[in-house]
Scaffold this active site. Structure first.
Site, PDB file in Angstrom:
ATOM      1  CB  CYS A 107      -0.665   0.008   1.387  1.00 14.03           C
ATOM      2  SG  CYS A 107      -1.558   1.124   1.388  1.00 14.03           S
ATOM      3  CB  CYS A 204      -7.242  -0.317   6.449  1.00 13.61           C
ATOM      4  SG  CYS A 204      -6.284  -1.019   4.237  1.00 13.61           S
TER       5      CYS A 204
END
Length: 370
Positions: A107, A204
Site C-alpha cells: 500500500c 485496514c
C-alpha cells in the site's frame, strides 16, 4: 522537512486518526497550503463491529473531514476501491501460495506514496505527506535519506523499504522526529478532535485482524492436509495451509507436550511441517525485486543490519547483490523468517532499501528440520 519558500501546496493523506491529523496540522503551521485526502478502500464495516480499530471506515472519513474543516484546509475523499481490491487479491493469493503477505508495504509503495502522487500532480502539489513515524531527509549528494523514526517503539521505516526513491523525494513525514506521546500532546493542545482516538492496530481491510474470516468471505479454496513433524511423522490434520504462517506457535491443534512452531508450508500437498523453536531459525534468505533508497550497493558484498518483519530487531548480516536479487547471510540464525515478508537493509538508523523474501535457508545446526 523543507521549509516552504513560497506557499507550497502539499497533499496530506488523512485517515481520520491522530497521527495524520497532527501531520496536517504541523504542515499548516509551517506555512504549507495543505489539501487533506482520505482514501476510500471499498471495505464496508459496521461502526460498532467488535474489535474494530481499523482505518478507512465511514467514521474515519467523517473524522478526517471534520479535522480538515477545523484546520481550515481543503479536503477530498478519493475512491481507491479498485486499487485496494488489487492489494486484497494479492494478500489472498500469497496465503494460498503458503507465503505471509505484507499488504502495508505494498500500500505504501503503490497507493500512499504512489497513486497519491498522481493526485498531488493533478492538484498542483509539490509533495505528499503522511503520518508515518520515519524521517526523510536530503543527503549531501542530493539524494534521499530515510531514517528510523525518533520513537523507536512506533518506527515505521521498515514499511517503506519498497517505495521508489523518486517518490520518497517528494514525500514529507512531519512526525518522524516526534514521540507518540508528543503527538497526542500536540493534538490535545490544538484541540484536534482525534487527540484521544485509539490507534489503528490492524490491516485496514481485515477487521478484527481475522484474516481467516476474510479467506472464507472471499471463497478462497483451502488446501487441507497433514500436520507433520520435521522427521515426517504425522501429528494430525488441518483444514487448510492458508490458516498458517511461518513461525506460528498457536492454533495447530496438536498436543505434543512442548511448543511447536510452523517450519514449512506446502499448499500443493497440503502439508504443514511443525518443529521446535530452534528448527524455526534461518541462517540465510534470498530477497527479490530489491529496491535501493539513496544508496548504491558496492560490488561484491557488504554488511548491514536486516529486518525481516515489522516487529523484528534488525540483525547483522552479510549481503551479496546480483541484479535485483540479494542474498543475506545472518551472523546468527533468525527466528520465523517468512517468504512474502520484506527484508529491509539498514546502516545504523538509515534505511538503505530492501526486497521481498523469496526463499530461506534453515539453520543446519538446528536439527532434523534444519
Amino acid at each position: 522537512m523543507p521549509s516552504p519558500p513560497e506557499k507550497l501546496r502539499v497533499v496530506c493523506a488523512m485517515s481520520g486518526g491522530v497521527d495524520s491529523s497532527v501531520a496536517a496540522w504541523l504542515l499548516r503551521e509551517q506555512g504549507y497550503e495543505v489539501v487533506g485526502l482520505f482514501m476510500r478502500n471499498g471495505v464496508h464495516l459496521a461502526e460498532d463491529e467488535p474489535g474494530k480499530k481499523s482505518c478507512c471506515s465511514v467514521a474515519d472519513a467523517r473524522d478526517a473531514r471534520m479535522v480538515a474543516a477545523q484546520l481550515g484546509i481543503a479536503f477530498q475523499a478519493v475512491d481507491l476501491a479498485s486499487e485496494f481490491g488489487g492489494i486484497v487479491r494479492t494478500f489472498l493469493d500469497e496465503y494460498a501460495a503458503g507465503r505471509t503477505p505484507n499488504p502495508c508495504a505494498i500500500c505504501n509503495r503503490d497507493l500512499k506514496l504512489g497513486r497519491l502522487l498522481d493526485f498531488a500532480l493533478d492538484l498542483g502539489a509539490s509533495h505528499v505527506a503522511t503520518g508515518h513515524y520515519a524521517r526523510v531527509e536530503t543527503g549531501a549528494d542530493g539524494r534521499v535519506v530515510v531514517r528510523r523514526g525518533a520513537d523507536r517503539a512506533k518506527d515505521q521505516s521498515y514499511q517503506l523499504f519498497a517505495v521508489a526513491e523518486a517518490n520518497l523525494a517528494r514525500t514529507l513525514l512531519p512526525l518522524g522526529g516526534l514521540e507518540k506521546a508528543q503527538v497526542r500532546e500536540l493534538a490535545a493542545a490544538a484541540g484536534i478532535r482525534t487527540a484521544l482516538k485509539p490507534d489503528s492496530q490492524e490491516i485496514c481491510f481485515v477487521p478484527g485482524n481475522d484474516y481467516r474470516r476474510l479467506l472464507a468471505e472471499c471463497g478462497v479454496p483451502l488446501h487441507a492436509g497433514a500436520l507433520v513433524d520435521s522427521g515426517g511423522r504425522v501429528l494430525g490434520r488441518h483444514a487448510g495451509t492458508e490458516h498458517f504462517t511461518i513461525g506460528q506457535r498457536r492454533g495447530a491443534g496438536v498436543a505434543a507436550g512442548r511448543p511447536l512452531y510452523v517450519l514449512e508450508i506446502h499448499p500443493e500437498s497440503g502439508t504443514v511441517v511443525l518443529g521446535d523453536r530452534a528448527e524455526c531459525a534461518s541462517r540465510a534468505l534470498e530477497a527479490a525485486d530489491v529496491n535501493w533508497i539513496g544508496f548504491d550497493p558496492p560490488g561484491g558484498s557488504f554488511r548491514a543490519a536486516v529486518q525481516v518483519r515489522y516487529r523484528h530487531t534488525a540483525a547483522p548480516a552479510m549481503i551479496e547483490v546480483q541484479g535485483q536479487i540479494a542474498r543475506v547471510l545472518f551472523d546468527a540464525p533468525q527466528h520465523a523468517v517468512a517468504p512474502g515478508q520484506g527484508a529491509a537493509f539498514y546502516e545504523g538508523e538509515r534505511l538503505l532499501g530492501g526486497g521481498w523474501i523469496a526463499a530461506t535457508e534453515a539453520d543446519s545446526a538446528a536439527g532434523p528440520g534444519g
